[in-house]
Design an enzyme around this catalytic site. Structure first.
Site, short mmCIF file in Angstrom:
data_model
loop_
_atom_site.label_atom_id
_atom_site.label_comp_id
_atom_site.label_asym_id
_atom_site.label_seq_id
_atom_site.Cartn_x
_atom_site.Cartn_y
_atom_site.Cartn_z
N PHE A 150 2.47 8.57 -54.90
CA PHE A 150 2.55 9.41 -56.11
C PHE A 150 1.28 9.37 -56.94
O PHE A 150 1.00 10.28 -57.71
CB PHE A 150 3.76 8.98 -56.97
CG PHE A 150 3.47 7.78 -57.85
CD1 PHE A 150 2.83 7.92 -59.07
CD2 PHE A 150 3.82 6.49 -57.44
CE1 PHE A 150 2.54 6.82 -59.87
CE2 PHE A 150 3.54 5.39 -58.23
CZ PHE A 150 2.90 5.55 -59.44
N LYS A 174 3.19 14.93 -45.82
CA LYS A 174 4.42 14.59 -46.55
C LYS A 174 3.97 13.93 -47.84
O LYS A 174 3.67 12.75 -47.88
CB LYS A 174 5.27 13.63 -45.70
CG LYS A 174 6.75 13.63 -45.99
CD LYS A 174 7.17 13.24 -47.39
CE LYS A 174 7.10 11.77 -47.71
NZ LYS A 174 7.38 11.48 -49.13
N GLU A 177 7.47 12.46 -53.16
CA GLU A 177 8.54 13.33 -53.70
C GLU A 177 8.52 13.34 -55.23
O GLU A 177 9.23 14.12 -55.85
CB GLU A 177 9.91 12.88 -53.15
CG GLU A 177 10.37 11.49 -53.57
CD GLU A 177 9.80 10.35 -52.72
OE1 GLU A 177 8.66 10.47 -52.22
OE2 GLU A 177 10.49 9.32 -52.59
N SER A 227 2.74 1.54 -50.92
CA SER A 227 2.88 0.11 -51.20
C SER A 227 2.85 -0.69 -49.89
O SER A 227 3.13 -0.17 -48.81
CB SER A 227 4.20 -0.13 -51.94
OG SER A 227 5.25 0.41 -51.17
N CYS A 282 -4.76 2.25 -57.22
CA CYS A 282 -4.86 1.14 -56.27
C CYS A 282 -6.16 0.37 -56.44
O CYS A 282 -6.32 -0.71 -55.92
CB CYS A 282 -4.75 1.65 -54.85
SG CYS A 282 -6.12 2.72 -54.44
N GLU A 382 1.67 -7.04 -57.33
CA GLU A 382 1.05 -5.78 -57.78
C GLU A 382 2.00 -5.17 -58.83
O GLU A 382 3.12 -4.80 -58.50
CB GLU A 382 0.88 -4.81 -56.61
CG GLU A 382 0.28 -3.49 -57.07
CD GLU A 382 0.13 -2.46 -55.96
OE1 GLU A 382 1.05 -2.30 -55.15
OE2 GLU A 382 -0.93 -1.81 -55.94
P1 NAD Z 1 5.46 4.07 -51.96
O1 NAD Z 1 5.16 3.07 -50.90
O2 NAD Z 1 6.73 3.94 -52.72
O3 NAD Z 1 5.48 5.56 -51.33
C1 NAD Z 1 4.45 6.04 -50.52
C2 NAD Z 1 4.99 7.10 -49.58
O4 NAD Z 1 5.98 6.50 -48.72
C3 NAD Z 1 5.69 8.25 -50.30
O5 NAD Z 1 5.37 9.46 -49.66
C4 NAD Z 1 7.17 7.92 -50.15
O6 NAD Z 1 7.98 9.06 -50.09
C5 NAD Z 1 7.22 7.18 -48.83
N1 NAD Z 1 8.28 6.16 -48.80
C6 NAD Z 1 8.81 5.49 -49.86
N2 NAD Z 1 9.74 4.62 -49.45
C7 NAD Z 1 9.81 4.73 -48.11
C8 NAD Z 1 10.60 4.08 -47.11
N3 NAD Z 1 11.50 3.15 -47.41
N4 NAD Z 1 10.40 4.43 -45.82
C9 NAD Z 1 9.49 5.37 -45.50
N5 NAD Z 1 8.73 6.01 -46.40
C10 NAD Z 1 8.88 5.70 -47.69
O7 NAD Z 1 4.20 4.10 -52.94
P2 NAD Z 1 4.06 4.85 -54.32
O8 NAD Z 1 4.89 4.16 -55.33
O9 NAD Z 1 4.22 6.30 -54.13
O10 NAD Z 1 2.50 4.59 -54.62
C11 NAD Z 1 2.02 3.42 -55.22
C12 NAD Z 1 1.55 2.43 -54.18
O11 NAD Z 1 0.55 3.01 -53.36
C13 NAD Z 1 0.91 1.20 -54.79
O12 NAD Z 1 1.35 0.07 -54.09
C14 NAD Z 1 -0.56 1.42 -54.60
O13 NAD Z 1 -1.37 0.27 -54.55
C15 NAD Z 1 -0.58 2.13 -53.28
N6 NAD Z 1 -1.82 2.86 -53.09
C16 NAD Z 1 -2.74 2.32 -52.27
C17 NAD Z 1 -3.94 2.95 -52.08
C18 NAD Z 1 -4.98 2.36 -51.18
O14 NAD Z 1 -5.96 3.01 -50.95
N7 NAD Z 1 -4.81 1.19 -50.63
C19 NAD Z 1 -4.20 4.16 -52.74
C20 NAD Z 1 -3.23 4.70 -53.58
C21 NAD Z 1 -2.03 4.03 -53.74
#
Ligand code: NAD
Length: 496
Positions: A150, A174, A177, A227, A282, A382
């Protein structure tokens, strides 16, 4: 009446019904502004079938024509970037200037991808053996999947798809959401740029469609950002299904401050990198490691700056917007409570901020902790919110050991005027991206972005040369054009 967002498949918005959907909020007002349909595995399958056919033709389209579409896309994106920024602010909450900054960083990857003819050049060795030449080529994978978080609804997908498309693949994106509108605008822009229908597709959803992507044999690679627990799951499941996977995870970025650093610069950097985008980056700095005796002075200077920060609606010129959802806001606030309970010193408490915006927004002001210890949850986890922790150490070595023992290794920074210390730091630190007097060292598009340890699963970072490598497969051709003088039988390897 809130708007309805559906998938973008084969050059148009999907018109089929959906039995599952989610609400989209404006985090600054708490209002529901839209609903987003969730794709079933059957909808994904339809998208993959279309992308497979479109991708094959696109992959065989000349580099000249592909580059023309990329240039057109770059121009359209640049002309319409404010539109994307506004969509981001209304669904994510980050302030408009920051949303515009994210689109600009994504645009840089599109610009990098415009140079794809140069980037795809292979090698050629004439006469490796008598009359034999060898050369290498790189070809597209086919249909590639991108799953994004997000916090950067435009920039993170753009770390991947300009290069994926430039190298001749078709894309299934994808997005999160929570803020899916930016990707719909981008899909529209690709169409406007002349990209053939079916090459860039967007499917919305949650775990159901993500799992379908991981298992679908027609999707050849997955680029994931999110994450760490999910990144690890994506890597393990995707590779088990024979896919190439790059899965970028979470972070806890430290900033090491040596006693000789310019403390005004340090305080500016800590505030900008700690609280920009409400800490939902991040590469945000969440721990300041102060090598004594600087801690007291640095904290004083940070406090002075924090008091002046305004929290409010991102469209109204505030410094910091709301958090993305009420649930996330409450989770971050619970870390502030945990920090107090664990014995850290609460220097600035952001839990009840004065806000320029609706009372129903998901607000949390900036928080500063001192005397944070490595066993506290505010240090280990985090938090992904506007919470900055100060850990006091006695020496450079103690600071480096602390950073190296953290499970994450995304970004880090050193602040010093000592070139020798900075050089030693870049060599000794176990982190993928390093800033020297730069708090958020996000690499330029022609370098590659990625962390170490639990911040990345897989071996390929995003964009730059590694991105080109990820979205292509190599072939080496050994050729001989027959010359009658080279006939005859020889069962060994040619040696001259
Ligand atoms: P998230 O892991 O909740 O979601 C990421 C994606 O995975 C979304 O598209 C979501 O729909 C999908 N998803 C969520 N739960 C899932 C599941 N159980 N099974 C399969 N897919 C699933 O992350 P977020 O809250 O959207 O974003 C924040 C996180 O992203 C933080 O941890 C941040 O550090 C990380 N991030 C990392 C970088 C990097 O470059 N390392 C960059 C941006 C964000």
């Amino acid at each position: 009446m809130s708007k309805k967002i559906s998938h973008f498949i084969n050059g148009k918005v999907y018109s089929g019904a959906s039995d599952r959907s989610a609400e989209i909020f404006n985090p600054a007002t708490g209002e529901v502004t839209a609903t987003v349909d969730f794709a079933t595995p059957a909808v994904l399958d339809e998208a993959v079938k279309i992308a497979t056919i479109a991708g094959k033709e696109w992959g065989n389209t000349s580099l000249t024509k592909r580059v023309q579409v990329l240039f057109a896309f770059r121009e359209i994106l640049n002309a319409r970037k404010e539109e994307i920024a506004a969509a981001i602010t209304s669904e994510h909450g980050k302030v408009l200037s920051d949303a515009l900054g994210e689109v600009t960083r994504g645009l840089e990857v599109a610009e990098f991808a415009c140079g794809i003819p140069q980037l795809l050049k292979g090698g050629y060795s004439e006469g490796v053996s008598t009359g034999i030449d060898v050369y290498s080529i790189r070809q597209p994978l086919g249909v590639v999947g991108i799953i994004s978080p997000f916090n950067f609804p435009a920039m993170v997908p753009m770390w991947f798809f300009p290069i994926a498309i430039a190298t001749g693949n078709a894309v299934i994106l994808k997005p999160s959401e929570k803020d899916p509108s930016a990707s719909m605008l981008i899909a529209e822009m690709w169409k406007q740029a002349g990209l053939p229908d079916g090459v860039f597709n967007v499917v919305h959803g949650d775990k159901v469609v993500v799992d379908a992507m991981l298992e679908h044999p027609g999707i050849k690679s997955i680029s994931f950002v999110g994450s760490t627990p999910i990144a690890k799951y994506i890597y393990e499941t995707g590779t088990k299904h024979g896919k190439r996977v790059q899965a970028l995870g979470g972070a806890k970025n430290h900033m090491l401050v040596l006693p000789d650093a310019d403390l005004d610069l340090v305080a500016d950097a800590a505030v900008n990198a700690g609280f920009g985008s409400a800490g939902e980056r991040c590469m945000a700095i969440s721990v300041l490691v102060a090598v004594e005796p600087v801690a007291d002075k640095v904290i004083e200077k940070i406090k002075e700056r924090m008091i002046k920060l305004s929290t409010g609606d991102g469209t109204k010129g505030s410094d910091m917007g709301p958090l993305v959802t009420r649930v996330h806001r409450d989770k971050v606030a619970s870390y502030v409570e945990a920090g107090v309970k664990d014995g850290a010193t609460l220097v600035v408490d952001g839990r009840n901020p004065t806000v320029n915006g609706s009372a129903n927004g998901f607000w949390l002001g900036p928080t500063l902790f001192d005397q944070v210890k490595p066993n506290m949850s505010i240090y280990t986890d985090e938090i992904f919110g506007p919470v900055l922790s100060v850990v006091r150490v006695k020496s450079y070595d103690e600071g480096v050991a602390l950073i190296n023992s953290h499970m994450y290794g995304n970004g880090t920074a050193i602040f010093t005027n000592d070139g020798g210390a900075a050089r030693r730091f870049q060599n000794e630190i176990q982190v993928g991206m390093i800033g020297i007097n730069v708090p958020i060292p996000v690499p330029a598009a022609y370098y590659s972005f990625g962390g170490w340890k639990a911040s990345l699963f897989g071996d390929t970072h995003a964009h730059g040369a590694e991105g080109v490598h990820f979205f292509t497969r190599g072939k080496v051709v050994t050729s001989r054009w027959l010359d009658p003088s080279h006939g005859g039988i020889n069962l060994g390897f040619p040696q001259n």
